[in-house]
Write a protein that holds these residues in place. Structure first.
Motif, PDB file in Angstrom:
ATOM      1  N   TRP A  92       9.400   0.907  -9.540  1.00  0.00           N
ATOM      2  CA  TRP A  92      10.099  -1.455  -8.903  1.00  0.00           C
ATOM      3  C   TRP A  92      11.131  -0.670  -9.371  1.00  0.00           C
ATOM      4  CZ3 TRP A  92       6.262  -4.329 -12.322  1.00  0.00           C
ATOM      5  CH2 TRP A  92       4.936  -4.503 -12.248  1.00  0.00           C
ATOM      6  N   LEU A  93      12.135  -0.032 -10.313  1.00  0.00           N
ATOM      7  CA  LEU A  93      13.666  -0.924 -10.709  1.00  0.00           C
ATOM      8  C   LEU A  93      14.295   0.375  -9.260  1.00  0.00           C
ATOM      9  CD1 LEU A  93      16.270  -1.909 -11.777  1.00  0.00           C
ATOM     10  CD2 LEU A  93      16.447   0.240 -13.683  1.00  0.00           C
ATOM     11  N   THR A  94      13.963   1.758  -9.445  1.00  0.00           N
ATOM     12  CA  THR A  94      15.118   2.269  -8.292  1.00  0.00           C
ATOM     13  C   THR A  94      14.163   2.444  -6.652  1.00  0.00           C
ATOM     14  OG1 THR A  94      12.947   3.874  -8.695  1.00  0.00           O
ATOM     15  CG2 THR A  94      14.973   4.431 -10.188  1.00  0.00           C
ATOM     16  N   THR A  95      12.985   1.914  -6.832  1.00  0.00           N
ATOM     17  CA  THR A  95      12.621   0.838  -5.031  1.00  0.00           C
ATOM     18  C   THR A  95      14.034  -0.313  -4.996  1.00  0.00           C
ATOM     19  OG1 THR A  95      10.784   1.749  -5.059  1.00  0.00           O
ATOM     20  CG2 THR A  95      11.270   0.607  -3.945  1.00  0.00           C
ATOM     21  N   THR A  96      13.984  -0.497  -6.127  1.00  0.00           N
ATOM     22  CA  THR A  96      15.436  -2.609  -5.577  1.00  0.00           C
ATOM     23  C   THR A  96      15.945  -1.840  -5.510  1.00  0.00           C
ATOM     24  OG1 THR A  96      13.647  -3.556  -7.251  1.00  0.00           O
ATOM     25  CG2 THR A  96      15.610  -4.233  -6.701  1.00  0.00           C
ATOM     26  N   MET A  97      16.848  -0.654  -6.604  1.00  0.00           N
ATOM     27  CA  MET A  97      18.302   0.085  -6.237  1.00  0.00           C
ATOM     28  C   MET A  97      18.359   0.274  -4.432  1.00  0.00           C
ATOM     29  SD  MET A  97      18.928   1.783  -9.125  1.00  0.00           S
ATOM     30  CE  MET A  97      19.410   1.072 -11.044  1.00  0.00           C
ATOM     31  N   LEU A  98      17.332   1.203  -3.929  1.00  0.00           N
ATOM     32  CA  LEU A  98      17.154   1.333  -3.022  1.00  0.00           C
ATOM     33  C   LEU A  98      17.511   0.086  -1.519  1.00  0.00           C
ATOM     34  CD1 LEU A  98      16.047   3.105  -0.248  1.00  0.00           C
ATOM     35  CD2 LEU A  98      14.251   2.780  -1.327  1.00  0.00           C
ATOM     36  N   ILE A  99      16.319  -0.793  -1.892  1.00  0.00           N
ATOM     37  CA  ILE A  99      17.263  -2.081  -0.928  1.00  0.00           C
ATOM     38  C   ILE A  99      18.285  -2.424  -0.939  1.00  0.00           C
ATOM     39  CG2 ILE A  99      16.630  -4.591  -0.583  1.00  0.00           C
ATOM     40  CD1 ILE A  99      13.535  -3.920  -2.004  1.00  0.00           C
ATOM     41  N   PHE A 100      18.783  -2.934  -2.613  1.00  0.00           N
ATOM     42  CA  PHE A 100      20.079  -3.405  -2.480  1.00  0.00           C
ATOM     43  C   PHE A 100      21.537  -2.177  -1.836  1.00  0.00           C
ATOM     44  CE2 PHE A 100      18.773  -6.236  -5.318  1.00  0.00           C
ATOM     45  CZ  PHE A 100      19.118  -6.666  -4.864  1.00  0.00           C
ATOM     46  N   SER A 101      21.384  -0.973  -2.429  1.00  0.00           N
ATOM     47  CA  SER A 101      22.714  -0.313  -1.934  1.00  0.00           C
ATOM     48  C   SER A 101      22.202  -0.241  -0.172  1.00  0.00           C
ATOM     49  CB  SER A 101      21.525   1.348  -2.045  1.00  0.00           C
ATOM     50  OG  SER A 101      20.300   2.071  -1.027  1.00  0.00           O
ATOM     51  N   ASN A 102      20.803   0.461   0.697  1.00  0.00           N
ATOM     52  CA  ASN A 102      21.094  -0.362   1.825  1.00  0.00           C
ATOM     53  C   ASN A 102      22.088  -1.761   2.444  1.00  0.00           C
ATOM     54  OD1 ASN A 102      19.938   1.986   3.166  1.00  0.00           O
ATOM     55  ND2 ASN A 102      18.258   1.334   2.325  1.00  0.00           N
ATOM     56  N   SER A 181      20.538  -2.401   7.729  1.00  0.00           N
ATOM     57  CA  SER A 181      19.042  -3.387   7.440  1.00  0.00           C
ATOM     58  C   SER A 181      16.998  -2.928   7.341  1.00  0.00           C
ATOM     59  CB  SER A 181      19.382  -4.517   8.362  1.00  0.00           C
ATOM     60  OG  SER A 181      21.092  -4.601   8.283  1.00  0.00           O
ATOM     61  N   GLY A 182      17.213  -2.373   8.333  1.00  0.00           N
ATOM     62  CA  GLY A 182      15.553  -2.436   8.525  1.00  0.00           C
ATOM     63  C   GLY A 182      15.107  -0.666   7.240  1.00  0.00           C
ATOM     64  N   ALA A 183      16.246   0.534   6.786  1.00  0.00           N
ATOM     65  CA  ALA A 183      16.190   1.244   5.639  1.00  0.00           C
ATOM     66  C   ALA A 183      15.768  -0.083   4.688  1.00  0.00           C
ATOM     67  CB  ALA A 183      16.835   1.833   5.174  1.00  0.00           C
ATOM     68  N   ALA A 184      15.756  -0.466   4.717  1.00  0.00           N
ATOM     69  CA  ALA A 184      16.029  -2.060   3.420  1.00  0.00           C
ATOM     70  C   ALA A 184      15.013  -2.456   3.249  1.00  0.00           C
ATOM     71  CB  ALA A 184      17.323  -2.913   3.247  1.00  0.00           C
ATOM     72  N   THR A 185      14.423  -2.668   4.867  1.00  0.00           N
ATOM     73  CA  THR A 185      12.958  -3.331   5.637  1.00  0.00           C
ATOM     74  C   THR A 185      11.870  -2.477   5.095  1.00  0.00           C
ATOM     75  OG1 THR A 185      13.872  -5.101   7.137  1.00  0.00           O
ATOM     76  CG2 THR A 185      11.764  -4.649   7.185  1.00  0.00           C
ATOM     77  N   LEU A 186      12.355  -1.634   4.689  1.00  0.00           N
ATOM     78  CA  LEU A 186      11.434  -0.212   4.281  1.00  0.00           C
ATOM     79  C   LEU A 186      10.841   0.075   3.195  1.00  0.00           C
ATOM     80  CD1 LEU A 186      11.892   2.898   6.731  1.00  0.00           C
ATOM     81  CD2 LEU A 186      10.338   1.625   6.770  1.00  0.00           C
ATOM     82  N   GLY A 187      12.778  -0.621   1.844  1.00  0.00           N
ATOM     83  CA  GLY A 187      12.180  -0.381   0.503  1.00  0.00           C
ATOM     84  C   GLY A 187      11.815  -1.373   0.108  1.00  0.00           C
ATOM     85  N   GLY A 188      11.408  -3.031   0.437  1.00  0.00           N
ATOM     86  CA  GLY A 188      11.692  -4.201   0.033  1.00  0.00           C
ATOM     87  C   GLY A 188       9.380  -3.660   0.995  1.00  0.00           C
ATOM     88  N   ILE A 189       8.909  -3.682   1.566  1.00  0.00           N
ATOM     89  CA  ILE A 189       7.431  -3.072   1.989  1.00  0.00           C
ATOM     90  C   ILE A 189       7.352  -1.663   1.044  1.00  0.00           C
ATOM     91  CG2 ILE A 189       5.847  -1.959   3.380  1.00  0.00           C
ATOM     92  CD1 ILE A 189       7.637  -2.427   5.774  1.00  0.00           C
ATOM     93  N   ALA A 190       7.611  -1.159   0.551  1.00  0.00           N
ATOM     94  CA  ALA A 190       7.375   0.123  -0.663  1.00  0.00           C
ATOM     95  C   ALA A 190       7.505  -1.011  -1.585  1.00  0.00           C
ATOM     96  CB  ALA A 190       8.366   1.071  -0.706  1.00  0.00           C
TER      97      ALA A 190
END
Length: 400
Positions: A92-102, A181-190
């Protein structure tokens, strides 16, 4: 009558548990897809990004190099720091980092901010990859571990086949900031899928600083890590400049090059799926065969790749062979250190990412000094040393 009811209810419970387990593996795999898409996104958008942050393309190219280098050091560091934490919490933490990085990249006005976002992505990549495959194997029955690993690694091919072209197209149509922003959305779905599906996953082995060198002292683990360095370094020495090779040496038009990369990725998915079925039987043979196929196609490409149709065919075969490599390497590492899977995964990720960055860097030096054909030839030769190493030194590396 009562016994039949109990049996029926037990079967239903097992079926539901199995279904939930595979859905959880799919959630991890989608996280892989989002990570790879985010990592590769700048490749097709470098000119637009450079213009957006008012920097030269050479400096913006650091957005490709930095995540790999950071991931190499983040993987063991995060595993040690989270040694007793629930593994789903780390995902969960690393996926959240993915979202914020994008989101940081999408809003960056300066190169420094852009690179800060990519550093955060590197941390996410290191942490996620260090436990992702190990976690997936725990969500399904032992006899399905190979398929679960293959499903997680299929996110690599999916990111190449779907994520990168889609992100490039979105960036062309709507701007590169929308693409990230679309990549951040993918992270949100994940993240949403992982929050809903992942069960509690206690750390299987408390990985301390002493355990990482303990993994490296295992002879089979050393063979596996050397194999990772050789095949990944050689592959990216040639693959990083494949588009330039196709356009300059094989005279393939840019539009066709995109289609060739799509075919490469689809072939990689096929290779990944087949390897996932075979690695549990004899990972040594699968990895050796895949390495020989990749080396042969790269070397042939450097020698006879001036003919467009031959070059395209060789690239597709290359994709099929390399699709089998990551899942075979990770399985080899699991088998080499079965009691220290998370520590083994951390060293695997570090070696993989360092080999990726080193291969791309050395390929660039070869292109600058001798041309694209020299880089391709050297890359193929480096890959060829991997199956030789496995066959000579890895005779006991694949317990069945």
């Amino acid at each position: 009558m009562e016994a039949s009811k109990v049996s029926s209810g037990g079967d239903t419970t097992l079926c539901n548990a199995s279904t939930r387990g595979w859905l959880s593996v799919a959630a991890v795999s989608f996280g892989t897809f989002a990570l790879v898409t985010s990592e590769l996104m700048p490749i097709g958008l470098l000119p637009k990004i450079a213009a957006g942050v008012r920097a030269v393309e050479g400096n913006v190219g650091l957005t490709i190099t930095i995540p790999g280098l950071v991931a190499a050091f983040a993987a063991p560091a995060l595993i040690v720091a989270s040694r007793r934490l629930d593994r789903r919490g780390l995902l969960w933490l690393t996926t959240t980092m993915l979202i914020f990085s994008n989101l940081i990249v999408a809003s960056a006005a300066r190169l420094s901010t852009l690179l800060a976002g990519r550093v955060l992505l590197g941390i996410a990549i290191g942490g996620f990859w260090a436990i992702g495959a190990a976690v997936a194997r725990r969500l399904v029955p032992p006899e399905s571990a190979g398929r679960a690993t293959a499903l997680v690694f299929s996110g690599i091919s999916a990111g190449t086949v779907i994520g990168l072209p889609a992100g490039t197209l979105l960036g062309e149509l709507c701007g590169w900031r929308i693409a990230f922003s679309g990549a951040a959305t993918l992270g949100g779905i994940a993240l949403a899928a992982q929050l809903c599906l992942l069960p509690r996953l206690a750390a299987t082995d408390a990985v301390g600083l002493r355990q990482l060198p303990a993994v490296a002292r295992i002879p089979r683990a050393r063979v596996a890590l050397v194999a990772v360095a050789l095949v990944i370094g050689g592959h990216f020495m040639a693959y990083t400049y494949l588009a330039s090779f196709l356009e300059q040496r094989a005279a393939v038009s840019p539009g066709v090059v995109s289609a060739v990369f799509l075919a490469y990725g689809l072939a990689g998915l096929a290779g990944n799926t087949i390897a996932g079925e075979l690695v549990q039987r004899d990972v040594r043979r699968v990895l050796t065969g895949a390495g020989l196929l990749v080396a042969a196609t790269i070397l042939l490409l450097s020698l006879v790749g001036s003919r467009p149709l031959i070059a395209i065919a060789l690239v597709i075969i290359w994709g099929f062979g390399f699709g089998a490599v990551p899942v075979s390497l990770q399985t080899l590492m699991f088998m080499a250190a079965p009691a220290l899977q998370e520590g083994g995964s951390a060293l695997f990720v570090s070696t993989f990412q360092l080999a990726l960055a080193s291969g791309a860097f050395l390929g660039g030096l070869a292109v600058s000094s001798g041309g694209i054909t020299v880089a391709t030839l050297l890359g193929g030769a480096a890959v060829l040393t991997m199956p030789a190493t496995i066959w000579i030194f890895g005779k006991s590396v694949s317990p069945r």
